[in-house]
Design a protein around this motif. Sequence first.
Motif: not given
Length: 288
Positions: A257-263, A127-130, A281-288
């Motif tokens: 994912r914002k407000d979903a993924s745990k550190v 559900g993170d949006g991959k 390569v990097g990290a992406i924060l999915n805000e949706h």
Amino acid sequence: MSAKPAAASLHDRSIGDIIRDARNLSAAEVEKVLAYQRDKGLRFGEAAVALGLASEDDVLSALAQQFHYPLATAERRVSSPELVTLNQPFSVQAEAMRAMRSQITMRWNNDATLARHGLAVISPQTGDGKTFFAANLAVALAQLGGRTLLVDADLRGPRQHEVFCIPNAVGLSTVLSGRAEGHVIQAVEGVTSLFVLPGGPIPPNPLELIERPAFGLLMRELCAKFDHVVVDTAAGSLGADACMVAARCGAALVLTRKDASKVDDLQDLVASLSGSSVQLVGAILNEH
């Protein structure tokens, strides 16, 4: 005898000409649009839409034709709503995907070794949006013109065939199990340089298939044949699949994912790659 000027190519024509021909507007209707355009200070397309002589889709189609930009058909937009970079190429979401594409390609261009790698999209949880991100990134890369392949290596719950509305009877799982016959890589209609290798039927042993040398050999072959290879993966919480895929690709992009993924989950996922040669390569924060 003077030579006749060559006919203008589709990309040399104005938006107004394209809309006029597509809607079969009469000379009187065109003049009405032009008068409204001058009076209101609008573009031709905006004026035509305001007068009810064209639709927003007509304007988008004209822009796509003029700038040689892939645009989904009306049927595609209904059947593949997740493909925002193809369905709505001038939207805020599509622009955000292009910005991320730029960041990724700059890293590829600055590191010659990365150009020979596939890019695994990984994340801690389902559900993170991959799937959404990998699909739209692949479309964005293909829109640059380079041959782009999207591989669905989530053998626990493949979804790319649903996103692109393509068959899934054969795919990565059948290739790795030695049961694939015929062509398994499928071209995407409407995007000439985009191809998809679906996941195939869900196997009982997904991790074992990915750990086999055949998957590494396959990735090397695919990276040699395509300009870009983007690989969707299973969630890190489901097992070691994502880490193994990333190792075979050589490069990975972490999605949260914002407000979903745990550190803690994110740290565990990144730590699991520390003993390998995978380049983050990097990290992406999915805000949706």
